[in-house]
Design a protein around this motif. Structure first.
Motif, mmCIF file in Angstrom:
data_model
loop_
_atom_site.group_PDB
_atom_site.id
_atom_site.type_symbol
_atom_site.label_atom_id
_atom_site.label_comp_id
_atom_site.label_asym_id
_atom_site.label_seq_id
_atom_site.Cartn_x
_atom_site.Cartn_y
_atom_site.Cartn_z
ATOM 1 N N PHE A 15 6.034 -11.583 3.726
ATOM 2 C CA PHE A 15 4.775 -10.805 3.882
ATOM 3 C C PHE A 15 4.815 -8.790 3.988
ATOM 4 O O PHE A 15 3.728 -8.144 3.198
ATOM 5 C CB PHE A 15 3.869 -11.004 4.890
ATOM 6 N N PHE A 16 6.235 -8.493 4.359
ATOM 7 C CA PHE A 16 6.077 -7.351 4.049
ATOM 8 C C PHE A 16 7.175 -6.752 3.317
ATOM 9 O O PHE A 16 7.539 -5.708 3.371
ATOM 10 C CB PHE A 16 6.874 -6.253 5.554
ATOM 11 N N ARG A 17 7.653 -7.462 2.330
ATOM 12 C CA ARG A 17 8.302 -7.215 1.254
ATOM 13 C C ARG A 17 7.888 -5.730 0.328
ATOM 14 O O ARG A 17 8.583 -5.582 -0.256
ATOM 15 C CB ARG A 17 8.340 -8.787 -0.087
ATOM 16 N N ASP A 18 6.977 -5.081 0.597
ATOM 17 C CA ASP A 18 6.676 -4.136 0.145
ATOM 18 C C ASP A 18 6.289 -2.570 -0.051
ATOM 19 O O ASP A 18 6.608 -1.926 -0.367
ATOM 20 C CB ASP A 18 5.513 -4.209 -1.334
ATOM 21 N N TRP A 19 7.228 -3.365 2.112
ATOM 22 C CA TRP A 19 7.023 -2.106 2.826
ATOM 23 C C TRP A 19 8.153 -1.071 2.542
ATOM 24 O O TRP A 19 7.902 -0.128 2.607
ATOM 25 C CB TRP A 19 6.760 -2.680 4.316
ATOM 26 N N PRO A 20 9.639 -1.846 2.208
ATOM 27 C CA PRO A 20 10.262 -0.444 2.337
ATOM 28 C C PRO A 20 10.310 0.542 1.191
ATOM 29 O O PRO A 20 10.688 1.481 1.449
ATOM 30 C CB PRO A 20 11.625 -1.580 1.729
ATOM 31 N N GLY A 21 9.343 -0.010 -0.487
ATOM 32 C CA GLY A 21 9.109 0.935 -1.393
ATOM 33 C C GLY A 21 8.050 1.558 -0.903
ATOM 34 O O GLY A 21 8.170 2.835 -1.120
ATOM 35 N N GLU A 22 7.561 1.687 0.486
ATOM 36 C CA GLU A 22 6.514 2.293 0.304
ATOM 37 C C GLU A 22 6.148 3.383 1.736
ATOM 38 O O GLU A 22 5.606 4.599 2.181
ATOM 39 C CB GLU A 22 4.871 2.084 0.635
ATOM 40 N N LEU A 23 7.311 3.324 2.673
ATOM 41 C CA LEU A 23 7.590 4.356 3.715
ATOM 42 C C LEU A 23 9.416 5.120 2.759
ATOM 43 O O LEU A 23 9.283 4.941 1.841
ATOM 44 C CB LEU A 23 8.672 3.563 4.174
ATOM 45 N N PRO A 24 9.294 6.353 3.506
ATOM 46 C CA PRO A 24 9.961 7.841 3.587
ATOM 47 C C PRO A 24 11.603 6.844 3.583
ATOM 48 O O PRO A 24 11.252 6.494 4.282
ATOM 49 C CB PRO A 24 9.587 8.480 4.101
ATOM 50 N N ASP A 25 12.460 7.663 2.971
ATOM 51 C CA ASP A 25 13.739 7.446 3.581
ATOM 52 C C ASP A 25 14.230 7.721 4.877
ATOM 53 O O ASP A 25 13.165 8.846 5.996
ATOM 54 C CB ASP A 25 14.634 8.508 2.029
ATOM 55 N N HIS A 212 -9.532 -8.835 8.107
ATOM 56 C CA HIS A 212 -8.433 -8.893 8.935
ATOM 57 C C HIS A 212 -7.001 -8.582 8.422
ATOM 58 O O HIS A 212 -6.347 -7.810 8.443
ATOM 59 C CB HIS A 212 -8.647 -10.468 9.258
ATOM 60 N N PHE A 213 -6.773 -8.896 7.082
ATOM 61 C CA PHE A 213 -5.860 -8.041 5.925
ATOM 62 C C PHE A 213 -6.116 -7.144 5.442
ATOM 63 O O PHE A 213 -6.433 -6.650 4.169
ATOM 64 C CB PHE A 213 -5.309 -9.457 5.581
ATOM 65 N N PHE A 214 -6.873 -5.735 6.073
ATOM 66 C CA PHE A 214 -7.483 -4.707 5.563
ATOM 67 C C PHE A 214 -5.794 -3.817 5.279
ATOM 68 O O PHE A 214 -5.660 -3.322 4.263
ATOM 69 C CB PHE A 214 -7.832 -3.470 6.608
ATOM 70 N N LEU A 215 -4.835 -3.749 5.501
ATOM 71 C CA LEU A 215 -3.593 -3.361 4.896
ATOM 72 C C LEU A 215 -3.171 -3.608 3.941
ATOM 73 O O LEU A 215 -1.591 -2.961 3.920
ATOM 74 C CB LEU A 215 -2.608 -3.673 6.201
ATOM 75 N N VAL A 216 -3.284 -5.227 3.505
ATOM 76 C CA VAL A 216 -3.078 -5.229 2.196
ATOM 77 C C VAL A 216 -3.556 -4.189 1.011
ATOM 78 O O VAL A 216 -2.429 -3.618 0.230
ATOM 79 C CB VAL A 216 -3.163 -6.588 2.038
ATOM 80 N N PRO A 217 -4.424 -4.014 0.470
ATOM 81 C CA PRO A 217 -4.880 -3.617 -0.342
ATOM 82 C C PRO A 217 -4.706 -1.431 0.108
ATOM 83 O O PRO A 217 -4.948 -0.647 -0.620
ATOM 84 C CB PRO A 217 -7.116 -3.231 -0.230
ATOM 85 N N HIS A 218 -4.822 -1.470 1.707
ATOM 86 C CA HIS A 218 -4.087 -0.001 1.534
ATOM 87 C C HIS A 218 -2.731 0.291 2.538
ATOM 88 O O HIS A 218 -2.965 1.075 2.967
ATOM 89 C CB HIS A 218 -5.651 0.407 2.796
ATOM 90 N N LEU A 219 -2.082 -0.540 1.909
ATOM 91 C CA LEU A 219 -0.974 -0.263 2.164
ATOM 92 C C LEU A 219 -0.381 1.512 2.245
ATOM 93 O O LEU A 219 0.838 1.910 3.407
ATOM 94 C CB LEU A 219 -0.191 -1.364 1.624
ATOM 95 N N GLU A 221 -1.573 3.848 2.867
ATOM 96 C CA GLU A 221 -2.577 5.255 3.990
ATOM 97 C C GLU A 221 -1.830 3.906 5.138
ATOM 98 O O GLU A 221 -1.458 5.114 5.882
ATOM 99 C CB GLU A 221 -3.570 4.604 3.654
ATOM 100 N N VAL A 222 -1.835 3.337 5.087
ATOM 101 C CA VAL A 222 -0.645 2.403 6.388
ATOM 102 C C VAL A 222 0.532 3.101 6.512
ATOM 103 O O VAL A 222 0.647 4.003 7.789
ATOM 104 C CB VAL A 222 -0.949 1.209 6.722
ATOM 105 N N ALA A 223 0.901 2.904 5.487
ATOM 106 C CA ALA A 223 2.661 2.799 5.900
ATOM 107 C C ALA A 223 3.083 4.441 5.396
ATOM 108 O O ALA A 223 3.481 4.882 6.703
ATOM 109 C CB ALA A 223 3.017 2.724 4.511
ATOM 110 N N THR A 224 1.879 5.749 5.356
ATOM 111 C CA THR A 224 1.579 7.032 5.533
ATOM 112 C C THR A 224 1.173 6.916 7.685
ATOM 113 O O THR A 224 2.324 7.955 7.916
ATOM 114 C CB THR A 224 1.148 7.391 4.180
ATOM 115 N N THR A 225 0.499 6.242 7.340
ATOM 116 C CA THR A 225 0.504 6.438 9.310
ATOM 117 C C THR A 225 1.222 6.009 10.105
ATOM 118 O O THR A 225 1.665 7.176 10.842
ATOM 119 C CB THR A 225 -1.168 5.892 9.085
ATOM 120 N N VAL A 226 1.468 4.913 9.848
ATOM 121 C CA VAL A 226 3.265 4.381 10.134
ATOM 122 C C VAL A 226 4.509 5.347 10.227
ATOM 123 O O VAL A 226 4.935 5.979 11.807
ATOM 124 C CB VAL A 226 3.573 2.918 10.391
#
Length: 240
Positions: A15-25, A212-219, A221-226
């Motif tokens: 489910f989190f496969r795309d997260w590494p590409g959205e988060l900064p180094d 409930h899965f709002f974070l999928v289309p808004h990944l 924005e969510v990753a930036t916040t995190v």
């Protein structure tokens, strides 16, 4: 810094496969895989949420050598909270590196769920999953796929809904951010805001459009916040 990712009921680490590409180094991601799915499909399903917490805690413990955030979606938020409680109780030195808990699409531990669904008949259970939006229609509409995945989904919901949470008092010594979708049918916004009671650090509540899965289309924005809030929390940890 590290970020531990904990999936929802029925979900896996993919489910989190795309997260590494959205988060900064500088933010290293580790996704928890629960028993009975994906690469652990041959293992039996856990009987209790506490069993999942025990296994996850033992795997996460060696990673706590630097400031670390925990991000859990739905059931994963409860597991993240309980892992931190377990670390606090059994490994106080390691938990000092836990900087932030991100709880997505989940009511606070001391706020009861409005409706239990794990015991619903198959057709009603499938309809709830369809409304939540996290289960592919192909699984819900195909009898063979449904027979394969329904036990995993129902078991996860049963564990989550029958789990007795650890009290929020005393609060965890870290920052907490709650994230919710404005149209989530399963999470009351006020109940999510009560996560503020579970931590003695900074609290923020971010509301985004979606269910409930709002974070999928808004990944993005969510990753930036995190990333922003984890860096802020980690900076304070290093200064202590």
């Amino acid at each position: 810094m590290r970020l531990i990712l904990l999936p929802h009921a029925g979900g896996g680490s993919g489910f989190f496969r795309d997260w590494p590409g959205e988060l900064p180094d500088g933010i290293e991601t580790w996704a928890v895989q629960y028993p009975g799915r994906e690469r652990r499909a041959s293992e039996p399903l856990p009987a209790r949420l506490s069993d999942v917490v025990t296994g996850a805690t033992s795997e996460i413990l060696p990673l706590l050598d630097r400031p670390t955030g925990f991000f859990g979606h739905s059931m994963g938020a409860t597991i993240g909270y309980e892992v931190l409680r377990r670390l606090e109780r059994d490994h106080p030195t390691a938990v000092a590196h836990a900087a932030h808990l991100f709880v997505s699409a989940r009511q606070a531990p001391h706020q009861p769920r409005r409706k239990l669904i794990h015991a619903l008949p198959d057709d009603e259970f499938a309809e709830v999953l369809r409304r939540h939006g996290g289960t592919h229609d192909a699984v819900l509409d195909d009898a063979e796929l449904w027979e394969l995945f329904q036990p995993i989904l129902r078991n996860d919901y049963r564990m989550a809904e029958t789990h007795r949470p650890t009290p929020v008092t005393p609060p965890l010594d870290l920052d907490i951010t709650a994230l919710t979708g404005d149209d989530d049918p399963s999470v009351d916004v006020g109940a999510a805001a009560r996560w503020a009671d579970a931590g003695r650090g900074e609290f923020a509540h971010h509301r985004l459009p979606g269910g409930h899965f709002f974070l999928v289309p808004h990944l993005p924005e969510v990753a930036t916040t995190v990333a922003h809030r984890l860096r802020r929390s980690a900076g304070r940890r290093r200064a202590e």
